[in-house]
Design a protein around this motif. Structure first.
Motif, short mmCIF file in Angstrom:
data_model
loop_
_atom_site.label_atom_id
_atom_site.label_comp_id
_atom_site.label_asym_id
_atom_site.label_seq_id
_atom_site.Cartn_x
_atom_site.Cartn_y
_atom_site.Cartn_z
N ARG A 1 0.62 -1.05 -0.31
CA ARG A 1 -0.14 0.30 -0.07
C ARG A 1 0.78 1.30 0.05
O ARG A 1 0.27 2.18 -0.46
CB ARG A 1 -0.89 0.12 1.01
N ALA A 2 2.00 1.07 0.61
CA ALA A 2 2.94 2.47 0.90
C ALA A 2 3.97 2.80 -0.62
O ALA A 2 3.88 3.43 -1.03
CB ALA A 2 4.09 1.74 1.86
N LEU A 3 3.95 1.54 -1.24
CA LEU A 3 4.69 1.72 -2.77
C LEU A 3 3.12 2.13 -3.37
O LEU A 3 3.49 2.64 -5.10
CB LEU A 3 4.64 0.39 -3.24
N ARG A 4 2.55 1.44 -3.54
CA ARG A 4 1.07 2.52 -4.56
C ARG A 4 0.44 3.62 -3.81
O ARG A 4 0.09 4.43 -5.04
CB ARG A 4 -0.07 1.34 -4.23
N HIS A 5 0.51 3.90 -3.13
CA HIS A 5 0.70 5.37 -2.71
C HIS A 5 1.39 5.89 -3.19
O HIS A 5 1.89 6.96 -3.27
CB HIS A 5 1.08 5.89 -1.28
N LEU A 6 3.18 5.51 -2.96
CA LEU A 6 4.18 6.16 -4.12
C LEU A 6 4.09 6.82 -5.12
O LEU A 6 3.80 8.06 -6.12
CB LEU A 6 5.32 5.81 -3.13
N ASP A 7 3.68 5.83 -6.34
CA ASP A 7 3.05 5.41 -7.27
C ASP A 7 1.96 6.55 -8.21
O ASP A 7 2.55 7.41 -8.71
CB ASP A 7 2.65 4.37 -7.90
N ASP A 8 0.75 6.22 -7.26
CA ASP A 8 -0.34 7.75 -6.99
C ASP A 8 0.53 8.77 -6.37
O ASP A 8 -0.25 10.05 -8.34
CB ASP A 8 -1.55 7.28 -6.14
N THR A 9 1.10 9.00 -5.59
CA THR A 9 1.62 10.66 -5.87
C THR A 9 2.68 11.08 -6.83
O THR A 9 2.28 12.12 -7.54
CB THR A 9 2.36 10.35 -4.29
N ILE A 10 3.66 9.83 -7.67
CA ILE A 10 4.26 10.36 -8.45
C ILE A 10 3.42 11.06 -10.16
O ILE A 10 3.63 11.59 -11.05
CB ILE A 10 5.12 9.43 -9.13
N ALA A 11 2.32 9.97 -10.05
CA ALA A 11 1.37 9.95 -11.31
C ALA A 11 0.92 11.05 -10.86
O ALA A 11 0.30 12.05 -12.43
CB ALA A 11 0.01 8.94 -11.40
N PHE A 12 0.05 11.54 -9.72
CA PHE A 12 -0.24 13.49 -9.77
C PHE A 12 0.25 14.26 -9.78
O PHE A 12 0.09 15.13 -10.66
CB PHE A 12 -1.68 13.30 -8.35
N GLU A 13 1.40 14.30 -9.46
CA GLU A 13 2.40 15.11 -9.30
C GLU A 13 3.22 15.04 -11.08
O GLU A 13 3.53 16.73 -11.82
CB GLU A 13 3.65 14.96 -8.55
N GLY A 14 3.32 14.30 -11.93
CA GLY A 14 3.49 14.35 -13.17
C GLY A 14 5.33 13.86 -13.08
O GLY A 14 5.57 14.14 -12.81
N PRO A 15 5.54 12.71 -13.17
CA PRO A 15 6.59 11.58 -13.29
C PRO A 15 7.63 12.83 -13.89
O PRO A 15 8.42 13.00 -13.60
CB PRO A 15 6.23 10.01 -14.19
#
Length: 472
Positions: free
Chosen positions: A215-229
């Motif tokens: 869940r922590a990895l999914r949260h990090l991946d989601d954060t990156i997606a919404f910030e713009g990789p």
């Protein structure tokens, strides 16, 4: 960190006040040293009128003592940096010998001791982190690692975790995820915080370590997606967060972050300022999980803080960015000869004397089992976690609800339970590392089995004070 809340006395007439007029080093007593301190020294992270610093007369190994001869077992390693203990004779001699040979030289020259310090660090860092940029400490190491990542990628943003500490310089303090950031929080351009795993107080409602990791990895991946990789230069993590609570990451988490960084072309920075150089029972904490970051910051244990030193270990790819392009940064004292000499002597002593192996063994045989046994006896202990000589006790009012012994970032009367506990430790001759509702067990990597047992016994006794504030 351990703090004092008693008002500092004004210098009284007599010897203490008279000592303020003496030459440096001529103070006849602890009172005179303290009077001079209160007259002229401005302390970090403190309300100046509310501190009463202990005057220290000397130190050796795992102990230091005041002018009255009271000894303290250093279960804080000062600020978790005296990994080889106080006054290691080989390091003291190396500093003296270097001072007689060459005290200082500008960083643009090639100097034997600087080259050797860099070689020894590179020899122990994981993977291809073979180029070393020296700084004066950990915060400057983080500052420069972030600058390298931004120049290398051409991207502005850096992601950092809550429950982290990366230093007090401008970029480092904004990356930091604890309350020390707040007073200086200028929303430094491009800093975004996210939640790293911590199952005891899980933000992801996880019931297992695997759930917490995923869940922590999914949260990090989601954060990156919404910030713009494409806008993110780096992700920075303490391999094992230190001041924030010594939260050992679940198996697979760091590998997951490495994969995310590779997928998006993001620089992976590991902050090993506190966790590095034997503290976790390996030369670097990353070695426990076979992880190689793109940049690794270090300080503290590289020479036990005998002379200020830090640095960034740099991968071949990032180093190549600056083969023909000047690196836009530098420090007058980068790779200072006295600091490098102490680092060379420290790393050689650690290898020759099996100091890293001692940290691993003491943690596995003595500290870990001892703390778990202590937890069974004390209702104030909510969780024990750590590795090597890097441990934390989470202190709570109620083990079932996990209510912290004091509120988050408590001060004044609200922090009294922790202040009482710390005072009890010191009365017994144990110097603790206390932060918020935690006490950390972080003696030098050279601590002996008998010293560790002595410290655990003193800690066991002092925890009865914390128990008095629980609901049990």
């Amino acid at each position: 960190m351990s703090t004092h809340s008693a008002p500092a006395p004004d210098p009284a007439p007599g010897p203490a006040a008279d000592a303020l007029q003496q030459e440096p080093g001529a103070y006849p007593s602890g009172a005179a040293v303290k009077a001079a301190d209160r007259a002229h020294v401005f302390h970090s992270w403190s309300a100046q009128g509310l501190i009463d610093p202990l005057a220290i007369a000397g130190a050796e190994g795992s102990y230091f003592w005041d002018y009255d001869g009271k000894r303290y077992l250093d279960f804080s390693s000062q600020l978790v940096n005296t990994n080889i203990g106080h006054q290691h004779p080989k390091v003291v001699a190396a500093i003296q010998e270097q001072a007689a040979k060459l005290c200082t030289i500008a960083p643009g020259f090639a100097v034997d001791v600087r080259s050797e310090a860099a070689r020894l660090v590179a020899q122990r860092t994981p993977g291809d982190l073979d180029k070393i940029f020296f700084t004066n400490g950990g915060a400057e190491a983080v500052e420069n690692a972030v600058r390298m990542a931004r120049v290398h990628t051409g991207r502005p943003k850096v992601l950092a975790a809550y429950r982290s500490y990366h230093g007090a310089t401008s970029a480092a303090i904004n990356l930091t995820g604890d309350p020390r950031r707040w007073a200086s929080d200028s929303a430094s351009a491009g800093v975004v915080h996210f939640w790293a795993p911590f199952r005891y107080r899980s933000p992801f409602h996880a019931e297992t370590e695997d759930q917490e990791r995923d869940r922590a990895l999914r949260h990090l991946d989601d954060t990156i997606a919404f910030e713009g990789p494409q806008t993110i230069a780096a992700i920075i993590l303490e391999t094992v967060p230190g001041t924030a609570g010594i939260m050992v990451p679940p198996a697979g988490y760091l590998a997951g972050v490495r994969e995310i960084c590779d997928r998006y072309g993001i620089v992976f920075v590991l902050d090993e300022v506190m966790a590095g150089f034997g503290r976790t029972g390996r030369w670097f904490a990353a070695d426990h999980w076979d992880i190689t970051p793109d940049l690794l910051t270090f300080a503290k244990g590289v020479n036990s803080g005998y002379v200020p030193l830090g640095g960034v270990a740099i991968s071949a790819e990032i180093a190549a960015t600056f083969d023909q392009r000047p690196y836009p940064g530098g420090l007058t004292y980068s790779g200072h000869p006295l600091a490098c000499a102490s680092a060379v002597a420290t790393m050689n002593a650690m290898a020759d004397e099996g100091i890293v192996e001692n940290a691993a063994a003491i943690g596995e045989r003595v500290i870990g089992p001892g703390l778990r046994a202590i937890a069974e006896r004390h209702p104030s202990v909510g969780e024990v976690r750590g590795m090597g000589v890097f441990w934390a006790l989470e202190l709570v009012r109620d083990q079932e609800t996990r209510e912290p012994l004091v509120p988050y970032n408590a001060s004044g009367p609200a922090n009294q339970p922790m202040a009482d506990f710390a005072a009890a430790c010191k009365r017994g001759g144990l110097w603790p590392f206390v932060n918020m509702n935690r006490t950390h067990v972080v003696p030098p990597c050279t601590v002996t089995e008998s010293e560790a047992q002595e410290g655990l016994a003193l800690l066991d006794e002092a925890l009865s004070v914390a128990d008095a504030h629980t609901t049990a």
